[in-house]
Enzyme design. Structure first.
Site, PDB file in Angstrom:
ATOM      1  N   HIS A  63      30.330  46.771  47.846  1.00 16.29           N
ATOM      2  CA  HIS A  63      29.518  47.502  47.075  1.00 16.29           C
ATOM      3  C   HIS A  63      28.415  46.863  46.650  1.00 16.29           C
ATOM      4  O   HIS A  63      28.344  45.378  46.844  1.00 16.29           O
ATOM      5  CB  HIS A  63      30.148  47.777  45.442  1.00 16.29           C
ATOM      6  CG  HIS A  63      31.854  48.569  45.744  1.00 16.29           C
ATOM      7  ND1 HIS A  63      32.528  48.080  45.004  1.00 16.29           N
ATOM      8  CD2 HIS A  63      31.997  49.357  46.318  1.00 16.29           C
ATOM      9  CE1 HIS A  63      33.679  48.912  45.187  1.00 16.29           C
ATOM     10  NE2 HIS A  63      33.009  49.576  46.196  1.00 16.29           N
ATOM     11  N   LYS A  72      26.844  37.685  41.656  1.00 12.48           N
ATOM     12  CA  LYS A  72      28.302  37.712  41.343  1.00 12.48           C
ATOM     13  C   LYS A  72      28.823  36.305  41.498  1.00 12.48           C
ATOM     14  O   LYS A  72      28.857  35.757  42.656  1.00 12.48           O
ATOM     15  CB  LYS A  72      29.011  38.841  42.005  1.00 12.48           C
ATOM     16  CG  LYS A  72      28.613  39.933  41.546  1.00 12.48           C
ATOM     17  CD  LYS A  72      29.423  41.113  42.207  1.00 12.48           C
ATOM     18  CE  LYS A  72      29.084  42.502  41.992  1.00 12.48           C
ATOM     19  NZ  LYS A  72      29.934  43.788  42.742  1.00 12.48           N
ATOM     20  N   TYR A 132      34.988  38.004  37.895  1.00  9.31           N
ATOM     21  CA  TYR A 132      33.547  37.416  37.975  1.00  9.31           C
ATOM     22  C   TYR A 132      32.730  37.697  36.996  1.00  9.31           C
ATOM     23  O   TYR A 132      32.506  38.786  35.947  1.00  9.31           O
ATOM     24  CB  TYR A 132      33.376  38.388  39.302  1.00  9.31           C
ATOM     25  CG  TYR A 132      33.236  39.835  39.340  1.00  9.31           C
ATOM     26  CD1 TYR A 132      32.289  40.491  39.304  1.00  9.31           C
ATOM     27  CD2 TYR A 132      34.653  40.400  39.408  1.00  9.31           C
ATOM     28  CE1 TYR A 132      32.166  42.001  39.429  1.00  9.31           C
ATOM     29  CE2 TYR A 132      34.660  41.811  39.431  1.00  9.31           C
ATOM     30  CZ  TYR A 132      33.512  42.513  39.378  1.00  9.31           C
ATOM     31  OH  TYR A 132      33.760  43.875  39.550  1.00  9.31           O
ATOM     32  N   ASP A 169      35.132  54.186  48.053  1.00  8.37           N
ATOM     33  CA  ASP A 169      35.207  53.442  49.398  1.00  8.37           C
ATOM     34  C   ASP A 169      35.611  54.104  50.643  1.00  8.37           C
ATOM     35  O   ASP A 169      35.053  53.822  51.732  1.00  8.37           O
ATOM     36  CB  ASP A 169      35.945  52.080  48.918  1.00  8.37           C
ATOM     37  CG  ASP A 169      35.675  51.190  48.055  1.00  8.37           C
ATOM     38  OD1 ASP A 169      34.261  51.296  47.482  1.00  8.37           O
ATOM     39  OD2 ASP A 169      36.368  50.563  47.377  1.00  8.37           O
TER      40      ASP A 169
END
Length: 181
Positions: A63, A72, A132, A169
């Site tokens: 992504h 991130k 994250y 996905d």
């Protein structure tokens, strides 16, 4: 903290200093000043923290966002994942290359995935909790999902069977079709 370079210079593995004894352990998981000094070399504010839990065999990603691009800082607090960052910066000498690293509650490693990278992970333990920090807010209207098994990227996922994927996905596009940053 110990900062480890990867094959893509902007992606870094971070090993925090862990102090442990028979009672357990203590570690500093975040320090703005040390992060900017040792990892990014520039101001890097974080605006959002996320936490996900997944079962073994789940693959999330790859992504990224075309707007509100996110850096991130990722880590695992329970279980283990194989974490992947793919360079999608159009003018980068490492465009289309990837870095993969095992992150686990045991090794306590973190991975810095800067803006301009697609990101994903595969759960290798019975379950994993993944946390994250993000440098920008989530924007579902700008999210892109690159198919996990794109032959142009050729990530060597530690997979024996077909992974469990979300619809998003499963319908991911190839890197060659994806908007570049």
């Amino acid at each position: 903290m110990n900062v480890i370079d990867t094959d893509i210079p902007d992606v870094k593995i971070i090993e925090p200093a862990v102090f442990g004894d028979e009672r357990g352990f203590f570690m500093e998981t975040w320090n703005q000043q040390k992060f900017e000094e040792l990892v990014t070399g520039k101001p890097t504010p974080f605006v959002q923290d996320n936490h996900s839990k997944s079962k073994k065999g789940i693959l999330r990603g790859l992504h990224y966002q075309t707007e509100n691009t996110q850096g991130k800082l990722v880590r695992v607090v329970s279980g283990e994942v194989f974490d992947v960052a793919v360079d999608i910066r159009k003018d980068s000498p490492t465009f289309g290359k990837w870095v993969g690293v095992y992150l686990s509650a045991e090794n306590k490693r973190q991975l810095w995935v800067p803006e301009g990278f697609a990101h994903g992970f595969y759960v290798t333990s019975d379950e994993a909790e993944f946390v994250y920090k993000c440098t920008d807010f989530y924007n579902n209207l700008a999210e892109v999902s690159i198919i996990w098994n794109d032959e142009d990227i050729s990530v060597l996922w530690p997979i024996n069977d077909e992974p469990m994927l979300s619809d998003k996905d499963r319908l991911g596009i190839n890197l060659s079709e994806a908007p570049r940053l």
